[in-house]
Structure formats: structure tokens, C-alpha cells
Design an enzyme around this catalytic site. Sequence first.
Site, PDB file in Angstrom:
ATOM      1  N   THR A 149    -153.263 -33.787  22.009  1.00  0.00           N
ATOM      2  CA  THR A 149    -153.772 -35.104  21.643  1.00  0.00           C
ATOM      3  C   THR A 149    -152.629 -36.029  21.222  1.00  0.00           C
ATOM      4  O   THR A 149    -151.556 -35.588  20.826  1.00  0.00           O
ATOM      5  CB  THR A 149    -154.837 -35.012  20.525  1.00  0.00           C
ATOM      6  OG1 THR A 149    -155.825 -34.042  20.907  1.00  0.00           O
ATOM      7  CG2 THR A 149    -155.528 -36.338  20.280  1.00  0.00           C
ATOM      8  N   ARG A 165    -164.846 -40.576  26.534  1.00  0.00           N
ATOM      9  CA  ARG A 165    -164.928 -39.122  26.402  1.00  0.00           C
ATOM     10  C   ARG A 165    -165.379 -38.498  27.718  1.00  0.00           C
ATOM     11  O   ARG A 165    -166.204 -39.061  28.438  1.00  0.00           O
ATOM     12  CB  ARG A 165    -165.932 -38.781  25.297  1.00  0.00           C
ATOM     13  CG  ARG A 165    -166.056 -37.302  24.939  1.00  0.00           C
ATOM     14  CD  ARG A 165    -164.809 -36.752  24.329  1.00  0.00           C
ATOM     15  NE  ARG A 165    -165.074 -35.514  23.583  1.00  0.00           N
ATOM     16  CZ  ARG A 165    -164.149 -34.606  23.299  1.00  0.00           C
ATOM     17  NH1 ARG A 165    -162.901 -34.781  23.705  1.00  0.00           N
ATOM     18  NH2 ARG A 165    -164.445 -33.529  22.593  1.00  0.00           N
ATOM     19  N   ASP A 172    -164.676 -28.081  23.890  1.00  0.00           N
ATOM     20  CA  ASP A 172    -165.058 -28.677  22.613  1.00  0.00           C
ATOM     21  C   ASP A 172    -166.565 -28.558  22.358  1.00  0.00           C
ATOM     22  O   ASP A 172    -167.038 -28.895  21.280  1.00  0.00           O
ATOM     23  CB  ASP A 172    -164.647 -30.150  22.560  1.00  0.00           C
ATOM     24  CG  ASP A 172    -163.265 -30.337  21.965  1.00  0.00           C
ATOM     25  OD1 ASP A 172    -162.699 -29.362  21.454  1.00  0.00           O
ATOM     26  OD2 ASP A 172    -162.740 -31.468  22.001  1.00  0.00           O
ATOM     27  N   SER A 224    -166.207 -34.516  19.247  1.00  0.00           N
ATOM     28  CA  SER A 224    -164.762 -34.675  19.090  1.00  0.00           C
ATOM     29  C   SER A 224    -164.441 -34.920  17.621  1.00  0.00           C
ATOM     30  O   SER A 224    -165.318 -35.268  16.828  1.00  0.00           O
ATOM     31  CB  SER A 224    -164.268 -35.857  19.929  1.00  0.00           C
ATOM     32  OG  SER A 224    -162.928 -36.181  19.613  1.00  0.00           O
ATOM     33  N   GLY A 242    -154.414 -33.658  16.259  1.00  0.00           N
ATOM     34  CA  GLY A 242    -154.473 -32.525  15.350  1.00  0.00           C
ATOM     35  C   GLY A 242    -155.749 -31.714  15.389  1.00  0.00           C
ATOM     36  O   GLY A 242    -156.054 -30.999  14.435  1.00  0.00           O
ATOM     37  N   GLU A 247    -157.012 -32.120  25.293  1.00  0.00           N
ATOM     38  CA  GLU A 247    -157.469 -31.024  24.435  1.00  0.00           C
ATOM     39  C   GLU A 247    -156.350 -30.053  24.121  1.00  0.00           C
ATOM     40  O   GLU A 247    -155.498 -30.375  23.319  1.00  0.00           O
ATOM     41  CB  GLU A 247    -158.682 -30.296  25.040  1.00  0.00           C
ATOM     42  CG  GLU A 247    -159.807 -30.012  24.057  1.00  0.00           C
ATOM     43  CD  GLU A 247    -159.557 -28.831  23.126  1.00  0.00           C
ATOM     44  OE1 GLU A 247    -160.486 -28.075  22.846  1.00  0.00           O
ATOM     45  OE2 GLU A 247    -158.426 -28.688  22.634  1.00  0.00           O
TER      46      GLU A 247
END
Length: 559
Positions: free
Chosen positions: A370, A88, A410, A435, A457, A390
Site C-alpha cells: 500500500t 476498490r 481482504d 479495507s 500498513g 494488497e
Amino acid sequence: MTKLRKLAFLLILFIPALPAHSMVTAAHPLATEAGVEILEAGGSAIDAAIAIQAVLTLVEPQSSGIGGGAFLLHYGSKEGRIQAFDGRETAPQAVQETHFLDTTGQPLKFLDAVPGGRSVGVPGVLRMLEMAHAEHGALPWHTLFEPAIRLANNGFTATPRLAEMLRLDLPLDAFEPMAGYFFPNGEPITAGTQIKNPTLAKTLTQIATDGADAFYEGELARAIVETVQRNGGLLTLDDMATYQAIERPAICREVAGSNVCSMPLPSSGGMSVLQILRLFEMASSVTPNPTPMLQAHLMLEASRLAFADRNEYLGDTDFVEVPVNTLLSENYLKQRANLISADKSLGIARPGLNADQARASGSKLINHSTSHFSVIDSSNNAVSMTSSIEMPFGSRLMVGGFLLNNQLTDFRFDPLAANGQPHPNRVQPGKRPLSSMSPVIALNSEGLPELVIGSPGGTRIIGFVAQRVASILIHNQPIEAAIQTGSFVNRNGKTELEADTTAAELAGALEELGHEITVQPLTSGLHGIERLSDGTMRGAADPRREGSVGQIQRQSPQE
């Protein structure tokens, strides 16, 4: 492609149950083919994953790439265990908690915060893949980038999905060199256009030769930092050089006799998916012979409860304390499951640890990006990897032939929760944003992978994945049927039903139970592999996207 390859590599949405010793399913046929090429050469599941991600950087640039981040689950057959690799993005060290507030102290509008350098976090994909390869790679690192370098130099054909995404009502052509690459002569490229990316080929060649250091240090790192800072961001060379991928313990719970494992925090996906599945099991156990409509209702109610907790309590556990064990404990989940009624909806659920607290954060409704892919190799090693930049085309900033992420959006823009306390998902220096990516590997009673699955999604990922894991493991539905069926999602608000599917037909009955319904397209991107008890593999790629399944069949002893 050789005759043997054509027989072995089947670019179709679903491969029926045929003997196979390895399988790949990914969101673009060229990425699937790259994974198969590596497996045919004797590569491991991790080797295939690296090749797949490199090709997706080129052919599905709107969704993922080396300029973004990822979460990877790996099952090692020799060790018999699942590892969770965290790639991440991290926030720059210079960031402040007011990073996403305007001059009046109000949170920025989401779409105003996305374009440019403000939203860019330190990309984590390559460090993560390098870490996993050091432990589980079978082929040399440099060979894994050959398919992507070849395609970048020779060109690939733009797909309808890529062309369609370039026509979104977003400022996609605001920055060079992205504008010139995707909008030649001022117009977006069309499906069927041949695209070459020699700049990316050069970048990947450097990475193939010098490892991930070529990305995080030196000329390429300077180009990334200069681009971000020139466009209002805070990223520095030190942020790049000090980035570290992290191996974390996977979180696992028993569901329908299987050991279902997913990512820990800072992915909320794993915790929320496991909460939903256990809550659904518990609610179903006291509801004899539920109809498909009632099954959907129970799953949606379980999702309300999981999202209430997600939005209030979850964040990067390197920075904030999160009661993970409590939220996943059987006693707590039984208390929560008792709130679910077969006769009516909960409405807006409250978080479970303090019923007086209101929801602290909402879920973004805009996310089309994604990518997810799944791999099982000939030794039964497995990879479930969800990767993202993203938003579609990330921050719109292009460096070295690839796009940079906008993952800092995010974080929660308002650093304070509804109760006035610091929110666990507020932005902080070096922190990883929460996330919803939810890669899953489920192990059977013998400890072997029986399901490898995930989806893109946005925050809907959690619902997309939980619904399919339940369908396959609890209701014994074949993976193809489970993925193709209509999606239904609840993020502790309206119940979303996928238009033009059987899910939409549930609207009336769910409304009678008190659900507020919206029917709309729900574009998942589920890609999974199911391994049956006899070793047979079945793969499926989401028909809502352009992915494919590839397999290598077993060879007889005479061959």
C-alpha cells in the site's frame, strides 16, 4: 531539471514553514517530482494525483499501481465540499462464498491464497481517477501520464526498499514475467540497478491515448483475464467491462473543533479512525492533564473498542446492512467511552451493539504493501489518496508491465461469523472487500483544508492515522514531529509498540495497566500536509520509507 525547478522542488523529508501555493508528498521522490511537474504546468490536485499514481506503478510496484484499487478524498475549493471516490476492487461474478475454503471446507492459509489468479479482483484505480478527472481535471488526461512514460522508457534506479522487499521470504519469483523482470539471472535485483519497463510505457501510452477504456476493454483487458484464468482465477471480460467507480458521501465528525473527514464503507478505516478520535476525546475529557503514557493508554483503549466493532459489523454497504449512524452517534460513543479506565486496560473488548457476541473476525498480521500521497494545489483543492495492490507485489501476476492485486484476500475466508450467521465481509459476486485504508482531510473553522494525511500498513493503518490526527489537531504537534514519533497500535489484542522509538519506552508502564505488549518494527508510510491558519503549508514524509515532499513557492508580483 531546470534551475528554477531545483529551487522550487526540495527532495527532503520535511519542508519548514515557507510560503507555498501548492505541495505534494508521496512515497517515492520520482512520484513527488511528477506531481510537482504537473502542478507547475497548471494542473489541479487531481491531475497531480494521476501522475503520481502512474509513476508509483513503475517505481514502487510492490505497493500500488494501476492493477490495484484505491480510495480518494477530494476537497474542492470552489464547491467547498469533500467528495469520496471509491476505486476498490470487486469480486468476479462467478465467485462463490466458498471461494477461500479448501476441499474439506476449512479456510485456506492466507499465504496459500495470495499467489495466482484466485486472489485477483477487478482493478479500480483507473476508473476512479478517470471519474475524478472528468469533474476536477485542469490538464488533458493524456499529459498526466508523460512523466511515467518517460521514466519507464528511460529507466529508474531501484531503491533499497524495493530491493529489500524482493528478499522477503515469500514465493515472489513463482510466475513469469514477474520473475524475469525482478529476478534476472535468477537473483533479485539490487539497490542501484537501472530498470527500464518499455512494456509499461506501451500500456500507459494506450491509456493516455484512449482513456481508461484501454484498460477495461480490448487487448489489455483480454491479457489480464487470460493471465488470471490461466492461474486459477475467475475474472472475465464482462467483469472488467462492467466495473464502475463510485462516488460516495464522505463521513465527517468534529474533532477538536475541526471537521475530520474520511472514507465511508467499504473502507473500515474512516469509521474506525473517527470512532477512535471521538472515544479518545471523551476519555481524555475526564482525565485531567494526562501524561504522554496515559494519552497513549487512552488511545489504545479507544482503538480496542473501535476494532471490536469493526471486526463484527463492517462490510460493503451495497451488500450488507451496517448500522453506520449508530456506531458513530454521540450517545453510542459516550456509552463506549465510559468503558475506558485510566487505571487499567479493558483487555479484549466486545462489540458494542450486542455484548453477547464474540469477535467475528481477526486481523491479518502480514501486510507490507500500500501507498499514500497527499496534494494541495494553488487553488486549495486537496487530494488524500491511499492506493494498494494488497500484499507486497500483489498476486505476483504481471500483465502489461504492471502487477495485479490480491485484494480478494481482504474478504473473510470463512463466510460464517462466530455466531453462525453470514459474516458481513464474506466474499460475494461483485462485492468490494472491507479495507482499512484511511485517507483523511480535516477542515478548519473556515472550511479550508488544514490537514491532508494517510498511511499504508494493512489494518495498522487505522492506528497510524488516528494517532497522528490526534497529535496534530488535539495536541497541536507539528506534522513532522507527529509522523516521526514512534507508533503504538492496538487491534483489540496485543498492544504493539514501535521498536527503537519513544513508544517502546512506554512498555513497562502500559504492562502495569494490563496491556500485553509486543515491541517490533512498525513500518508506516505516513505522508501528509498541514496548512496553518496563515496559509503556510508544512509537509512531511515518513522517514520509515523513501518518500519526499515537494512544493512550489509563491511568486512575487515582480516575478
